[in-house]
Write an enzyme that holds these catalytic residues in place. Structure first.
Site, mmCIF file in Angstrom:
data_model
loop_
_atom_site.group_PDB
_atom_site.id
_atom_site.type_symbol
_atom_site.label_atom_id
_atom_site.label_comp_id
_atom_site.label_asym_id
_atom_site.label_seq_id
_atom_site.Cartn_x
_atom_site.Cartn_y
_atom_site.Cartn_z
ATOM 1 N N GLU A 189 0.823 -1.220 0.000
ATOM 2 C CA GLU A 189 0.000 0.000 0.000
ATOM 3 C C GLU A 189 0.855 1.266 0.000
ATOM 4 O O GLU A 189 0.577 2.229 0.719
ATOM 5 C CB GLU A 189 -0.960 -0.015 1.190
ATOM 6 C CG GLU A 189 -1.931 -1.192 1.156
ATOM 7 C CD GLU A 189 -2.943 -1.175 2.287
ATOM 8 O OE1 GLU A 189 -2.868 -0.281 3.158
ATOM 9 O OE2 GLU A 189 -3.825 -2.062 2.317
ATOM 10 N N GLU A 226 -4.799 -9.117 0.715
ATOM 11 C CA GLU A 226 -5.327 -8.699 2.015
ATOM 12 C C GLU A 226 -6.819 -8.487 1.865
ATOM 13 O O GLU A 226 -7.265 -7.708 1.015
ATOM 14 C CB GLU A 226 -4.631 -7.419 2.491
ATOM 15 C CG GLU A 226 -4.941 -7.040 3.929
ATOM 16 C CD GLU A 226 -4.039 -5.900 4.411
ATOM 17 O OE1 GLU A 226 -2.813 -5.962 4.144
ATOM 18 O OE2 GLU A 226 -4.548 -4.957 5.024
#
Length: 354
Positions: free
Chosen positions: A91, A184
């Site tokens: 991220e 995720e």
């Protein structure tokens, strides 16, 4: 060592066969155990590149240390057979910087390949889209939450923030020859043994004060339907993966509760994301995953508990997680009916039990 081994034993009992080492390199001893016990490992480094997430995070030294650290990780761990993939970012802010971010991702990819040509590379993306240059810099497409969609279920309609439809099809069309992973997913919330009423009607709902969450006790309902605003229940994740069979699999956030990130009750001590709590006790969600991940293992788990002197005469929904196709529920010897799982259904619900 034994503590880590016990954690892996519990995850294996649940049906886990792969672990993503988010968002930092694992201890070598943990990889010794994954080698020994037969887990697959995504070995990950760097939660931050040059664009900061916090004022004092790794971005301060990334320019000077990223190459040394990345090479050191691969040289240390490349002889561990459980490692199947190198992830060089999670991220990161460079997802937002188009060609500039992609160029840095390419640099990291090339460093990995100089050290190890046998394993694919990836970086977990929560923002980058198929038309952007960033995903093209890696071997495997790893999606955080974007695959099953963000705030796209009816219960999330009034929430502010990023709203994304499931992006598996778009990435599959753009990169037909690349493996796609749900690196995720879920970000579901629950407290072990806490059952709050009323119970959400759908399969996934954002936790709210009075619906899944109690701001006074800082606890969340263990009916395992509630999530962070950007998240999805296990049921919704399973459905998305089953609807898109070309996705290789998914990593749930998170296996264990952990200190920090007590979303959204930030006065609390630890997170609520875990399938297993801080003390190593299984939440009800453990059995929802086990029912799905071990379909040949005969099991049934019923919730909530049945000692409710203060709820006599009140509706107390009963849910069953089972690897079976159907179940029948009895209350005081009287059948409340037999239910069968439909397509993309992962629990059996008797929502009108009194």
């Amino acid at each position: 060592m034994r503590a880590a081994e016990r954690q892996l034993e519990l995850l294996r009992e649940m049906g886990t066969n792969a672990i993503r080492m988010a968002h930092n390199p694992p201890a070598p001893e943990l990889l010794e155990l994954t080698d020994k016990m037969g887990f697959l490992v995504v070995n990950e480094v760097f939660d931050v590149w040059e664009r900061k997430k916090r004022p004092l995070d790794f971005h301060l030294i990334f320019p000077d240390w990223h190459e040394q650290d990345l090479r050191a990780l691969i040289r240390r761990d490349r002889n561990n057979p459980s490692v199947i993939m190198w992830s060089f970012g999670n991220e990161v802010g460079e997802q937002y910087t188009e060609e500039e971010g992609a160029a840095l991702a390419n640099r990291l990819h090339n460093i990995v390949k100089e050290e190890d040509t046998t394993r694919p590379t990836t970086a977990s993306m929560n923002y980058a889209k198929p038309h952007m240059p960033f995903p093209g810099s890696m071997d495997v497409i790893s999606l955080n939450y974007q695959g099953e969609g963000i705030r796209d279920a009816p219960a999330y309609a009034d929430l502010q923030g990023i709203r994304t439809s499931p992006l598996y099809p778009a990435f599959h069309e753009a990169f037909p020859d690349k493996v796609i992973l749900s690196s995720e997913n879920a970000a579901a919330l629950s407290s072990r043994g806490e059952y709050l009423f009323p119970v959400a009607e759908g399969i996934s709902a954002p936790v709210r004060d009075g619906l899944g969450g109690d701001p006074k006790t800082k606890q969340f309902s263990a009916y395992e339907l509630y999530t962070a605003p950007f998240g999805s229940s296990a049921d919704k994740v399973f459905g998305s993966l089953d609807r898109h069979p070309y996705v290789a699999g998914g990593f749930v956030w998170s296996g264990w509760d952990y200190l920090g990130e007590p979303t959204p009750y930030y006065e609390a001590r630890s997170s609520y994301f875990g399938v297993i709590d801080l003390a190593g006790f299984k939440k009800d969600r453990f059995y929802l995953y086990q029912a799905n991940w071990r379909p040949d293992f005969p099991m049934a788990h019923i919730l909530p508990h049945w000692t409710w002197p203060e709820r006599v005469g009140e509706v107390t929904p009963v849910h069953v997680f089972t690897s079976g196709d159907e179940a029948e529920l009895f209350l005081n010897g009287k059948s409340l009916g037999r239910k069968k799982k439909g397509k993309y259904e992962y629990r059996l619900r008797w929502d009108e039990v009194t």
